[in-house]
Design an enzyme around this catalytic site. Sequence first.
Site, PDB file in Angstrom:
ATOM      1  N   GLY A 102       0.806  -1.214   0.000  1.00 21.60           N
ATOM      2  CA  GLY A 102       0.000   0.000   0.000  1.00 21.60           C
ATOM      3  C   GLY A 102       0.836   1.259   0.000  1.00 21.60           C
ATOM      4  O   GLY A 102       0.589   2.179   0.789  1.00 21.60           O
ATOM      5  N   SER A 106       1.493   3.504  -2.607  1.00 19.29           N
ATOM      6  CA  SER A 106       1.318   4.474  -3.683  1.00 19.29           C
ATOM      7  C   SER A 106       0.902   5.842  -3.157  1.00 19.29           C
ATOM      8  O   SER A 106       0.900   6.822  -3.904  1.00 19.29           O
ATOM      9  CB  SER A 106       0.276   3.972  -4.696  1.00 19.29           C
ATOM     10  OG  SER A 106      -0.998   3.862  -4.086  1.00 19.29           O
ATOM     11  N   ARG A 107       0.562   5.916  -1.862  1.00 17.18           N
ATOM     12  CA  ARG A 107       0.108   7.199  -1.317  1.00 17.18           C
ATOM     13  C   ARG A 107       0.309   7.214   0.187  1.00 17.18           C
ATOM     14  O   ARG A 107       0.615   6.192   0.808  1.00 17.18           O
ATOM     15  CB  ARG A 107      -1.376   7.427  -1.638  1.00 17.18           C
ATOM     16  CG  ARG A 107      -2.305   6.387  -1.045  1.00 17.18           C
ATOM     17  CD  ARG A 107      -3.733   6.533  -1.555  1.00 17.18           C
ATOM     18  NE  ARG A 107      -4.616   5.482  -1.055  1.00 17.18           N
ATOM     19  CZ  ARG A 107      -5.368   5.590   0.047  1.00 17.18           C
ATOM     20  NH1 ARG A 107      -5.328   6.693   0.751  1.00 17.18           N
ATOM     21  NH2 ARG A 107      -6.148   4.596   0.421  1.00 17.18           N
ATOM     22  N   VAL A 138      -3.124  -7.648  -1.199  1.00 17.24           N
ATOM     23  CA  VAL A 138      -2.625  -8.574  -0.187  1.00 17.24           C
ATOM     24  C   VAL A 138      -3.725  -9.241   0.614  1.00 17.24           C
ATOM     25  O   VAL A 138      -3.445 -10.158   1.393  1.00 17.24           O
ATOM     26  CB  VAL A 138      -1.619  -7.886   0.768  1.00 17.24           C
ATOM     27  CG1 VAL A 138      -0.360  -7.493   0.035  1.00 17.24           C
ATOM     28  CG2 VAL A 138      -2.250  -6.691   1.469  1.00 17.24           C
ATOM     29  N   ASN A 150       1.750  -2.058   5.364  1.00 15.84           N
ATOM     30  CA  ASN A 150       1.121  -0.756   5.490  1.00 15.84           C
ATOM     31  C   ASN A 150      -0.281  -0.711   4.878  1.00 15.84           C
ATOM     32  O   ASN A 150      -1.081   0.150   5.226  1.00 15.84           O
ATOM     33  CB  ASN A 150       1.994   0.313   4.830  1.00 15.84           C
ATOM     34  CG  ASN A 150       1.299   1.645   4.720  1.00 15.84           C
ATOM     35  OD1 ASN A 150       1.153   2.366   5.701  1.00 15.84           O
ATOM     36  ND2 ASN A 150       0.842   1.976   3.514  1.00 15.84           N
ATOM     37  N   SER A 188      -2.142   1.302  14.650  1.00 20.07           N
ATOM     38  CA  SER A 188      -2.819   2.566  14.924  1.00 20.07           C
ATOM     39  C   SER A 188      -3.072   2.668  16.415  1.00 20.07           C
ATOM     40  O   SER A 188      -3.218   1.648  17.107  1.00 20.07           O
ATOM     41  CB  SER A 188      -4.158   2.636  14.178  1.00 20.07           C
ATOM     42  OG  SER A 188      -4.924   3.749  14.613  1.00 20.07           O
ATOM     43  N   TYR A 204     -11.930  -1.381  12.303  1.00 21.57           N
ATOM     44  CA  TYR A 204     -10.554  -0.888  12.184  1.00 21.57           C
ATOM     45  C   TYR A 204      -9.780  -1.116  13.488  1.00 21.57           C
ATOM     46  O   TYR A 204      -8.636  -1.587  13.473  1.00 21.57           O
ATOM     47  CB  TYR A 204     -10.599   0.601  11.839  1.00 21.57           C
ATOM     48  CG  TYR A 204      -9.263   1.223  11.491  1.00 21.57           C
ATOM     49  CD1 TYR A 204      -8.696   1.053  10.230  1.00 21.57           C
ATOM     50  CD2 TYR A 204      -8.580   2.004  12.415  1.00 21.57           C
ATOM     51  CE1 TYR A 204      -7.480   1.632   9.905  1.00 21.57           C
ATOM     52  CE2 TYR A 204      -7.377   2.598  12.102  1.00 21.57           C
ATOM     53  CZ  TYR A 204      -6.832   2.413  10.843  1.00 21.57           C
ATOM     54  OH  TYR A 204      -5.626   2.987  10.520  1.00 21.57           O
ATOM     55  N   ALA A 262     -10.382  -3.331  15.810  1.00 21.21           N
ATOM     56  CA  ALA A 262     -10.168  -4.764  15.986  1.00 21.21           C
ATOM     57  C   ALA A 262      -9.029  -5.262  15.113  1.00 21.21           C
ATOM     58  O   ALA A 262      -8.187  -6.064  15.545  1.00 21.21           O
ATOM     59  CB  ALA A 262     -11.446  -5.532  15.671  1.00 21.21           C
ATOM     60  N   ALA A 263      -8.980  -4.790  13.859  1.00 14.55           N
ATOM     61  CA  ALA A 263      -7.912  -5.215  12.948  1.00 14.55           C
ATOM     62  C   ALA A 263      -6.549  -4.765  13.461  1.00 14.55           C
ATOM     63  O   ALA A 263      -5.574  -5.523  13.432  1.00 14.55           O
ATOM     64  CB  ALA A 263      -8.169  -4.660  11.550  1.00 14.55           C
ATOM     65  N   LYS A 264      -6.480  -3.525  13.942  1.00 17.69           N
ATOM     66  CA  LYS A 264      -5.197  -3.000  14.400  1.00 17.69           C
ATOM     67  C   LYS A 264      -4.772  -3.637  15.718  1.00 17.69           C
ATOM     68  O   LYS A 264      -3.586  -3.894  15.939  1.00 17.69           O
ATOM     69  CB  LYS A 264      -5.272  -1.470  14.524  1.00 17.69           C
ATOM     70  CG  LYS A 264      -5.473  -0.752  13.195  1.00 17.69           C
ATOM     71  CD  LYS A 264      -4.406  -1.122  12.167  1.00 17.69           C
ATOM     72  CE  LYS A 264      -4.506  -0.291  10.908  1.00 17.69           C
ATOM     73  NZ  LYS A 264      -3.449  -0.622   9.907  1.00 17.69           N
TER      74      LYS A 264
END
Length: 248
Positions: A13, A15-16, A65, A91, A143, A156, A158-160
Site C-alpha cells: 500500500g 502508492s500514497r 494482499v 502498510n 494505529s 478498524y 479490531a484489525a489494528k
Amino acid sequence: MFDLHGRVAVVTGSSRGIGRAIAKALAAQGANVVVNYVSNAGAAQEVVEEIRTAGGEAIAVQADVSRMEDAQRLIDAALEAFGRLDILVNNAGITRDNLLVRMSEEEWDAVLDTNLKGAFHAMKAAARPMMRQRYGRIISISSVSGLAGNAGQANYSAAKAGIHGLTKAVARELASRNITVNAVAPGFVETDLTAGLPEELKAKAIEYTLLGRMGKPEDIAAAVVFLASDEAGFITGQVLAVDGGLAL
C-alpha cells in the site's frame, strides 16, 4: 541516518500517504524498494520515478494482499527483481467507518481482510526467504485505535489490535532466525484518510495530542526506517506508538 544499502524492502500500500513516505524514506537510506499498489498504477509509478530521480532503485508491483496468491506474487516479484528480501512493511489498510449497530458484515470483512489478513498473508510469504537468509525486518503499521479503540471504528480498531497480537506471536516464531517483528502505531496523521474528517474532529484530535499537532507521514516513516535498520537489531515484538502523546 541509517545504512540500508544492499537491503530490499517491500512496502504494501505504498502508492500514497504513509506508505509512500515509508517507501521514499527507505530508498533514501539505500534500500531497493518494491512499491505495492492495488488499483492506482499511476500513483505507484510516480513513487518509483521519485525514488529513481533521487538516485535510488524501485519497481511497482500490483497486488491485493487480502488474497494470499497476490501476496505471494508480490514477494516473488521482489525476489525476482532484486534477489533477496530483507524488509517487509505491512502498510496496506482501508477504513469502512460506521457505528457497531449500523456496521454491515461487508464493512467488517473488508477492513479485517485487508488490514489484518493482508498482513498475515504478506508475513507468511516473506517468512521463508527471510528464514533462508537468516535475516529480516518485519514492520506492520498499526494505529492508536488498536491501543485505545475508537468509536465508529470497531472493525478498524479490531484489525489494528489484531496486528499487535500477530506481531508478538510472529516475533516469537522467527526470532531464532534473526528476524525481528515490530509494529508502529500512528496517531492522527495528515493523509488522504484524515483529510475528509470534520474540522471539529481534527481540532479535538490535536487538543488531545500532547505535542499539539497532527503527525506527518514522514514522522511514521522515520520510525520504520529505524526499526528496519541494523541498529534496531535487539528490538522485537514491540508496538511503538508514534502519536505525539495521543494515547497517553
